[in-house]
Design a protein around this motif. Structure first.
Motif, PDB file in Angstrom:
ATOM      1  N   THR A   1       0.854  -1.199   0.000  1.00 19.72           N
ATOM      2  CA  THR A   1       0.000   0.000   0.000  1.00 19.72           C
ATOM      3  C   THR A   1       0.885   1.242   0.000  1.00 19.72           C
ATOM      4  O   THR A   1       1.759   1.374   0.850  1.00 19.72           O
ATOM      5  CB  THR A   1      -0.914  -0.001   1.235  1.00 19.72           C
ATOM      6  OG1 THR A   1      -1.778  -1.130   1.158  1.00 19.72           O
ATOM      7  CG2 THR A   1      -1.749   1.276   1.314  1.00 19.72           C
ATOM      8  N   HIS A   2       0.669   2.129  -0.954  1.00 21.44           N
ATOM      9  CA  HIS A   2       1.508   3.322  -1.094  1.00 21.44           C
ATOM     10  C   HIS A   2       0.589   4.478  -1.463  1.00 21.44           C
ATOM     11  O   HIS A   2       0.224   4.657  -2.616  1.00 21.44           O
ATOM     12  CB  HIS A   2       2.566   3.095  -2.184  1.00 21.44           C
ATOM     13  CG  HIS A   2       3.652   4.127  -2.171  1.00 21.44           C
ATOM     14  ND1 HIS A   2       4.820   3.982  -2.869  1.00 21.44           N
ATOM     15  CD2 HIS A   2       3.734   5.326  -1.535  1.00 21.44           C
ATOM     16  CE1 HIS A   2       5.600   5.039  -2.642  1.00 21.44           C
ATOM     17  NE2 HIS A   2       4.963   5.858  -1.853  1.00 21.44           N
ATOM     18  N   TYR A   3       0.176   5.246  -0.437  1.00 21.77           N
ATOM     19  CA  TYR A   3      -0.764   6.339  -0.691  1.00 21.77           C
ATOM     20  C   TYR A   3      -0.082   7.464  -1.468  1.00 21.77           C
ATOM     21  O   TYR A   3       1.064   7.815  -1.187  1.00 21.77           O
ATOM     22  CB  TYR A   3      -1.327   6.869   0.632  1.00 21.77           C
ATOM     23  CG  TYR A   3      -2.167   5.860   1.384  1.00 21.77           C
ATOM     24  CD1 TYR A   3      -1.998   5.658   2.756  1.00 21.77           C
ATOM     25  CD2 TYR A   3      -3.144   5.115   0.732  1.00 21.77           C
ATOM     26  CE1 TYR A   3      -2.771   4.729   3.447  1.00 21.77           C
ATOM     27  CE2 TYR A   3      -3.918   4.180   1.405  1.00 21.77           C
ATOM     28  CZ  TYR A   3      -3.726   4.003   2.757  1.00 21.77           C
ATOM     29  OH  TYR A   3      -4.476   3.073   3.434  1.00 21.77           O
TER      30      TYR A   3
ATOM     31  N   THR B   1       9.491   5.176   3.596  1.00 20.22           N
ATOM     32  CA  THR B   1       8.891   5.719   2.367  1.00 20.22           C
ATOM     33  C   THR B   1       7.606   6.486   2.667  1.00 20.22           C
ATOM     34  O   THR B   1       6.688   5.951   3.314  1.00 20.22           O
ATOM     35  CB  THR B   1       8.570   4.561   1.395  1.00 20.22           C
ATOM     36  OG1 THR B   1       9.744   3.768   1.234  1.00 20.22           O
ATOM     37  CG2 THR B   1       8.091   5.084   0.064  1.00 20.22           C
ATOM     38  N   ILE B   2       7.552   7.723   2.213  1.00 20.02           N
ATOM     39  CA  ILE B   2       6.336   8.539   2.404  1.00 20.02           C
ATOM     40  C   ILE B   2       5.178   7.877   1.657  1.00 20.02           C
ATOM     41  O   ILE B   2       5.295   7.521   0.492  1.00 20.02           O
ATOM     42  CB  ILE B   2       6.579   9.964   1.887  1.00 20.02           C
ATOM     43  CG1 ILE B   2       7.675  10.655   2.705  1.00 20.02           C
ATOM     44  CG2 ILE B   2       5.291  10.783   1.928  1.00 20.02           C
ATOM     45  CD1 ILE B   2       8.109  12.005   2.164  1.00 20.02           C
ATOM     46  N   GLY B   3       4.079   7.665   2.369  1.00 24.29           N
ATOM     47  CA  GLY B   3       2.899   7.022   1.759  1.00 24.29           C
ATOM     48  C   GLY B   3       2.805   5.544   2.083  1.00 24.29           C
ATOM     49  O   GLY B   3       1.751   4.935   1.873  1.00 24.29           O
TER      50      GLY B   3
ATOM     51  N   ARG C   1       1.053   9.044  10.480  1.00 25.44           N
ATOM     52  CA  ARG C   1      -0.378   9.215  10.747  1.00 25.44           C
ATOM     53  C   ARG C   1      -0.854   8.237  11.816  1.00 25.44           C
ATOM     54  O   ARG C   1      -0.184   7.215  12.066  1.00 25.44           O
ATOM     55  CB  ARG C   1      -1.164   8.952   9.447  1.00 25.44           C
ATOM     56  CG  ARG C   1      -0.757   9.806   8.299  1.00 25.44           C
ATOM     57  CD  ARG C   1      -1.337   9.447   6.941  1.00 25.44           C
ATOM     58  NE  ARG C   1      -2.308   8.407   6.810  1.00 25.44           N
ATOM     59  CZ  ARG C   1      -3.063   8.301   5.716  1.00 25.44           C
ATOM     60  NH1 ARG C   1      -2.912   9.179   4.721  1.00 25.44           N
ATOM     61  NH2 ARG C   1      -3.928   7.315   5.569  1.00 25.44           N
ATOM     62  N   PRO C   2      -2.025   8.489  12.384  1.00 25.67           N
ATOM     63  CA  PRO C   2      -2.564   7.542  13.385  1.00 25.67           C
ATOM     64  C   PRO C   2      -2.772   6.121  12.844  1.00 25.67           C
ATOM     65  O   PRO C   2      -2.776   5.171  13.616  1.00 25.67           O
ATOM     66  CB  PRO C   2      -3.898   8.200  13.773  1.00 25.67           C
ATOM     67  CG  PRO C   2      -3.683   9.656  13.535  1.00 25.67           C
ATOM     68  CD  PRO C   2      -2.821   9.730  12.312  1.00 25.67           C
ATOM     69  N   ASP C   3      -2.902   5.967  11.510  1.00 22.74           N
ATOM     70  CA  ASP C   3      -3.055   4.614  10.945  1.00 22.74           C
ATOM     71  C   ASP C   3      -1.714   4.040  10.501  1.00 22.74           C
ATOM     72  O   ASP C   3      -1.679   3.102   9.687  1.00 22.74           O
ATOM     73  CB  ASP C   3      -4.062   4.606   9.786  1.00 22.74           C
ATOM     74  CG  ASP C   3      -3.666   5.542   8.651  1.00 22.74           C
ATOM     75  OD1 ASP C   3      -4.405   5.623   7.649  1.00 22.74           O
ATOM     76  OD2 ASP C   3      -2.604   6.195   8.763  1.00 22.74           O
ATOM     77  N   GLN C   4      -0.619   4.621  11.034  1.00 22.72           N
ATOM     78  CA  GLN C   4       0.730   4.073  10.864  1.00 22.72           C
ATOM     79  C   GLN C   4       1.349   4.302   9.487  1.00 22.72           C
ATOM     80  O   GLN C   4       2.339   3.653   9.138  1.00 22.72           O
ATOM     81  CB  GLN C   4       0.737   2.575  11.200  1.00 22.72           C
ATOM     82  CG  GLN C   4       0.235   2.249  12.600  1.00 22.72           C
ATOM     83  CD  GLN C   4       0.289   0.758  12.906  1.00 22.72           C
ATOM     84  OE1 GLN C   4       0.011  -0.061  12.049  1.00 22.72           O
ATOM     85  NE2 GLN C   4       0.630   0.408  14.147  1.00 22.72           N
ATOM     86  N   TYR C   5       0.762   5.198   8.671  1.00 20.97           N
ATOM     87  CA  TYR C   5       1.388   5.476   7.375  1.00 20.97           C
ATOM     88  C   TYR C   5       2.244   6.737   7.463  1.00 20.97           C
ATOM     89  O   TYR C   5       1.856   7.717   8.097  1.00 20.97           O
ATOM     90  CB  TYR C   5       0.321   5.579   6.277  1.00 20.97           C
ATOM     91  CG  TYR C   5      -0.118   4.195   5.869  1.00 20.97           C
ATOM     92  CD1 TYR C   5      -1.077   3.508   6.614  1.00 20.97           C
ATOM     93  CD2 TYR C   5       0.497   3.530   4.817  1.00 20.97           C
ATOM     94  CE1 TYR C   5      -1.421   2.202   6.303  1.00 20.97           C
ATOM     95  CE2 TYR C   5       0.161   2.224   4.503  1.00 20.97           C
ATOM     96  CZ  TYR C   5      -0.794   1.561   5.246  1.00 20.97           C
ATOM     97  OH  TYR C   5      -1.127   0.266   4.947  1.00 20.97           O
TER      98      TYR C   5
END
Ligand code: FAD
Length: 638
Positions: A442-444, A463-465, A605-609
């Protein structure tokens, strides 16, 4: 786990102090709620568990079943999900009761006698050994839901599912504080058969593949119809098949294949037995395939080995259809940008695919994780409503990638041995794509929540995202070696990891260095994101700021560490010392994660990303990143 800081805790420290809506939580479903979640499957339960950490938000989760799920459905738990369970505090316990997948074996027709099968290959589940420090597990979906139910019951909001309510329909009126009117039907209890109206600020449809919430927002599942059927059975049996306790892909010369999944507890196992192509005019008659027929088919495929089934715990027949909705909320394409969503769908309500890649539950939970903290932040007045528009955009892409992956895997699994150009194609695919099903691809994309990779070179290993990949450190205050990422709880907070410059730890009290300057700024500057934290709340209520020095813990003078990294917490204003770390000499995180020795800030982020990577000196950029995401806690909630 932090406790006793609000006064001595004699009992189970996992039971948090009741707060906000949890203090006098009504037993019966109230007429008005902030968030109504429909469906207590993995997507709904994780979303509810996350929202249970927001005492200012009234969340209720309704379920048409009269009680908990007892058996069936999913059992494959990917390492990314175990990382998530760590944040919810139950990873160790579920690992203890689960079956662990380390290898997979591949069986094919014996070239010397194709009527028999032989083992042709073995493949490591984590070929690099570096995908995650957490294992790939097998345990029943019902147990995962139990742990989330326990977590939310122990939470400040004392949450629990409202069983016996079936969602029938909704209307987004847009009026007043509770613009969504929901019609429910009692399916159990004294009011069985009676309708009930509840008004909500937001509705989350986690009601599975035949979602009525999806229907009520005019969303449709598009994709290929079911064209291949599988029998699935959870059984206890006596067999001479040597790999009965190893995950196996078995293809026989007589046609048909089996995916064998050993289950928790040392005896039970699951078999997905190929029932072949489904004729267009089949009209679901394949669903009447009996367990006896499934067992007979399995014995055909396993020849010369035999399967003497002694007990059937659960069985089902399902057809594989790969389908996806075009949006994950109620905002129509031509409305995008003009309004924010009020109704969301998650999990199987948005995307369906085969069970064999073991993805459905795992991806469904990540849908819930991605959405719930955003709802909590908006409803507690921490962030603007525009945050909610990022959910559909982020998760739809992931679901599309999942379906593409699953199409390839289930096509390969359904292929006959003679149809393979390269006999090793199946195991090669399994090994080469291992990171995807494990949940780490998963890579936002860049958005308000994901920064451009301008400074990615300063932290090549974060890695960002992508999700924050944990690594070893040593905590200074108690000298404990531990995993940095495992200290991040699912408490709805942002994490700011401050990797200090080389000089950091040695700088005497009052001396200056980039990390000391950063600490001063984040603690006291009006532009600091922490400045949005409500007055009266603990300084770390919204942001968990941790510092990691390049030196070993023995060289870090905790007395000289800036206050910003030692927040005062609780009514007694105690100093929290557990956010200060040194490197682990056996595995230096600065090396492992390619961190700039001049110091770097990693925002998670709070969802660990990972949301952003910045030089220690880039405080203006950090302020600019958070400014549009925060509403000062010093103003009123939504
Ligand atoms: C045989 C089988 C094996 C599987 N194996 C795996 C696996 O190994 N790994 C994996 O990751 N996934 C697997 N899956 C898929 C996985 O079970 C689903 O993807 C996952 O359960 C989806 O979670 P969900 O929360 O979106 O929906 P669900 O788990 O379907 O939950 C939806 C909930 O909503 C409730 N509900 C439905 N309609 C209403 C209504 N109108 N009102 C109120 N409540 C309602 C339902 O009772 C249910 O509790 C498997 C699925 C099947 C069928």
């Amino acid at each position: 786990m932090q406790f006793h800081h609000h006064g001595y805790v004699s009992g189970d420290p996992r039971i948090q102090a009741a707060a906000g809506v949890g203090i006098d939580r009504p037993t019966d479903l109230p007429d008005e709620v902030d968030v109504l979640i429909v469906g207590s499957g993995p997507a709904g339960m994780l979303a509810a568990a996350q929202l249970s950490q927001f005492p200012g938000v009234t969340t209720r989760i309704v379920e048409r079943r009269p009680g908990r799920l007892a058996i069936g459905q999913a059992d494959g738990i990917q390492a990314r999900s175990v990382e998530t369970f760590q944040a919810f505090g139950f990873a160790e316990r579920i690992i203890a009761e689960a079956y662990r997948i380390t290898e997979m074996a591949f069986w094919k027709p014996d070239p010397a006698d194709p009527s028999r099968i032989i083992r042709t290959a073995r493949a490591l589940d984590d070929p690099t050994g570096d995908i995650s420090e957490f294992p790939h597990l097998i345990v029943n979906q019902a147990r995962v839901l139990d742990y989330f139910a326990e977590f939310m019951a122990n939470s400040p909001t004392r949450m629990s599912p409202d069983y016996g309510y079936e969602f029938r329909g909704l209307e987004v009126t847009g009026d007043g504080d509770y613009p969504v009117t929901v019609t429910l039907l009692h399916t159990a209890g004294p009011n069985e058969g009676q309708e009930r109206i509840v008004r909500a600020k937001y509705v989350v449809g986690a009601d599975g593949a035949r979602s009525k919430v999806r229907e009520s927002i005019g969303c449709t599942l598009a994709g290929d119809q079911a064209n291949h059927a599988w029998g699935v059975m959870d059984v206890l049996a006596v067999t001479d098949f040597p790999d009965i306790r190893t995950k196996c892909a078995i293809q026989s010369g007589t046609g048909g294949s089996i995916l064998l999944i050993p289950r928790e507890g040392g005896h039970l196992f699951r078999m997905y037995v190929d029932l072949g192509e489904v004729d267009r005019n089949d009209n679901r008659s394949v669903r009447s395939t009996t367990i006896e027929q499934i067992i007979a088919k399995a014995n055909d495929i396993l020849h010369p080995y035999t399967l003497d089934v002694r007990n059937v715990a659960w069985h089902s027949v399902y057809e594989v259809g790969h389908r996806l909705t075009d949006r994950f909320d109620d905002v129509l394409p031509d409305e995008r940008g003009t309004r924010t969503p009020r109704v969301f769908i998650t999990g199987d309500a948005c995307h369906t695919h085969s069970a064999k890649a073991g993805q459905g539950m795992n991806v469904s939970m990540q849908d819930g994780f991605n959405l719930a903290w955003k709802l909590g932040h908006v409803l507690e007045g921490r962030s603007p409503e525009s945050l909610l528009s990022t959910y559909s955009a982020e998760r739809q892409v992931v679901a599309k990638n999942l379906i593409d992956f699953d199409k390839e895997w289930s096509t390969l699994m359904a292929k006959k041995p003679e149809e393979f150009e390269d006999p090793a194609e199946l195991e090669n695919f399994y090994v080469s794509t291992a990171e995807f099903p494990a949940g780490f691809m998963t890579h936002y994309a860049p958005s308000a929540l994901i920064a451009e990779p301008t400074h990615q070179d300063r932290a090549t290993g974060f890695t960002i995202g992508k999700r924050f990949k944990s690594a070893p450190v040593v905590r200074v205050c108690d000298t404990n070696p531990l995993q940095l990422g495992h200290q991040a709880k699912a408490d709805g907070r942002w994490r700011i990891y401050v990797f200090a410059d080389a000089a950091g730890a040695g700088t005497a009290q009052g001396g200056t260095s980039p990390v000391v300057d950063f600490a001063e700024w984040i603690a006291n500057s009006p532009d600091s994101p922490l400045a949005a934290t409500p007055s009266g709340a603990d300084r770390d209520a919204w942001f968990d700021v941790k510092v990691i020095y390049q030196q070993e813990h023995t060289s870090v003078d905790i007395g000289a560490v800036p206050e910003a990294f030692k927040p005062q917490v609780g009514p007694f204003k105690l100093t929290y010392l557990e956010n200060v770390y040194g490197t682990d000499p056996s595995a230096d995180i600065f090396e492992l994660r390619g961190l700039d020795r001049n110091g770097v800030v990693v925002v998670v982020r709070p969802d660990q990303y990972v949301a952003n990577v910045l030089p220690l000196t880039a405080t203006a950029e950090l302020a600019a990143f958070f400014a549009p995401l925060l509403r000062s806690g010093r103003t009123s909630a939504v």
